[in-house]
Scaffold this active site. Structure first.
Site, PDB file in Angstrom:
ATOM      1  N   ASN A  46       0.848  -1.199   0.000  1.00 14.69           N
ATOM      2  CA  ASN A  46       0.000   0.000   0.000  1.00 14.69           C
ATOM      3  C   ASN A  46       0.882   1.248   0.000  1.00 14.69           C
ATOM      4  OD1 ASN A  46       0.571   0.842   2.844  1.00 14.69           O
ATOM      5  ND2 ASN A  46      -0.310  -1.181   3.247  1.00 14.69           N
ATOM      6  N   PHE A  94      -3.944   2.847  15.389  1.00 11.15           N
ATOM      7  CA  PHE A  94      -4.413   3.903  14.493  1.00 11.15           C
ATOM      8  C   PHE A  94      -5.652   3.415  13.765  1.00 11.15           C
ATOM      9  CE2 PHE A  94      -1.413   7.508  13.907  1.00 11.15           C
ATOM     10  CZ  PHE A  94      -0.527   7.175  14.919  1.00 11.15           C
TER      11      PHE A  94
END
Ligand code: C5P
Length: 401
Positions: free
Chosen positions: A210, A324
């Site tokens: 990613n 996160f």
């Protein structure tokens, strides 16, 4: 002494019988977490060998101003910039005079001229030399120039005299050195941080990954170091230079990242998962490059990766665990359910649908979500945000203890 964690200290040793105590001083500073580089004057090497100080500090001892080999490693200007503090112990009457005179006639005096770091001296000499008018004038001048003077103590001297001029004991010097630094919000704590993407191999030349840049995780690691923590940064492949003053472990896949996270986890006080871990990996990695076939559609079989932060949070005696959540909608609800599901202590939630923040950008804005509250931190540079986050994490961590 926790204030010494990660501090970079030059220990200057000049010629005097007390130089034998500098070995113990090096050991104490190192033991308290400081990185120590020793600089010796030629006279100092008559009293104690550079080899002893090299073994104790873990670095080659710097001795000469004009040494091409040493300059090729860490030159004197670089060394002067590297230091957070220069401690000279023992400081002889001659060195004190040269320092007061602003001389730069050897490596140590040149470093003192070139540095912006604070300088502290531990005088050590015969009592008559200490009481001498010249020495006292030099000391007064150095004090006026904001140079710290540690001691000297008073008592029996190696030469048989009794009086002022004994170097303070290494324990006292290490303590006085520690007091020169502020206590960081995470002084003495161990923090693990995951950062960047993971790469999940399909074959020897291809992978699934990613766009994570790793910037947020690296900024957090730096801010944690600045707050006095011992940091292990577990990083996927990114285009960022490995930062100093921390242990950086480079990994590729989610499985590698999990193994690096679990290695030494018992010593970890705070775990921060800033990595964008691939959720799935190919079921099998082809041994050879996969060839293009005649079929128009190709199927990939994927299997779920381990959830690193949830695995850490499930450990008995787990560290304070921070995750996160990057979401494009319904930020707070998704963040709260992630907090519950993964058993985290805190979630840093950011809305990645907004342009200019999050993935690959230099700025970010987040909301800190814990079980009882949601604290927004407005948009700012990732560096600024990282220090605010570390401050908040330290506060919530301390509250949870
Ligand atoms: O479930 P989701 O990927 O949205 O959760 C994001 C949080 O979980 C991040 O803190 C991320 O670093 C962590 N994570 C992890 N291991 C995974 C997936 C996510 O540690 N396999």
């Amino acid at each position: 002494m926790q204030r010494l964690t990660n501090r970079q200290i030059i220990l200057g040793i000049t010629g005097g019988i007390a130089a034998y105590k500098s070995a113990e001083l090096t050991r104490l500073l190192k033991g308290a977490g400081a990185d120590v580089r020793v600089v010796m004057t030629p006279a100092a090497t008559e009293f104690i060998t550079p080899l002893t100080l090299q073994a104790l500090s873990g670095h080659a001892v710097h001795q000469h101003l004009l040494d091409p080999e040493a300059e090729a490693g860490m030159g004197h200007i670089e060394l002067a910039k590297w230091a957070d503090l220069i401690l000279i112990a023992p400081a002889s009457a001659d060195f004190i005079a040269r320092l007061a005179g602003g001389q730069g006639d050897d490596l140590l005096s040149t470093l003192c001229l070139a540095t912006d770091a604070p300088i502290c001296l531990a005088p050590a000499m015969n009592q008559a030399m200490w009481r001498n008018r010249h020495t006292q004038d030099n000391i007064a001048q150095l004090r006026a120039g904001n140079i710290g003077i540690f001691g000297p103590g008073s008592g029996a001297q190696a030469c048989g005299d009794t009086g002022p001029g004994r170097m303070l004991e290494p324990v006292e010097l290490a303590q006085l050195t520690a007091e020169q630094f502020d206590t960081g919000a995470l002084a003495g704590k161990t923090v693990f941080i995951t950062a960047g993407p993971t790469r999940e191999a399909l074959d020897p030349v291809r992978y699934i990954s990613n766009h994570s840049s790793g910037k947020m995780g690296y900024a957090l690691a730096q801010a944690a170091v600045d707050a006095g923590a011992r940091v292990k940064l577990i990083s996927g492949p990114v285009n960022l230079a490995a930062p100093a003053r921390m242990d950086v472990v480079q990994v590729q896949s989610a499985n590698d990242m999990l193994a690096a996270a679990m290695d030494g986890i018992a010593s970890c006080d705070i775990f921060i998962a800033a990595a964008a871990v691939a959720d799935y990996r190919p079921t099998a990695v082809s041994e050879h490059k996969i060839k293009k076939g005649s079929e128009e559609v190709m199927e990939l079989h994927l299997v779920k990766n381990p959830d690193i932060v949830a695995s850490v949070a499930a450990l008995p005696g787990k560290p304070f665990t921070v995750g996160f959540a990057a979401e494009t909608r319904d930020l707070l609800n998704y963040a709260r359910s992630k907090l519950e599901r993964k058993q985290l202590d805190l979630i840093v939630a950011n809305d990645v649908s907004q342009p200019g923040i999050g993935f690959n950008s230099d700025e970010n804005a987040v909301t800190l979500v814990s079980r009882d509250e949601a604290r927004p931190l407005p948009q700012t540079s990732k560096r600024q945000l990282a220090s605010q986050l570390i401050r908040q994490i330290a506060e919530l961590y301390n509250r949870a203890q």
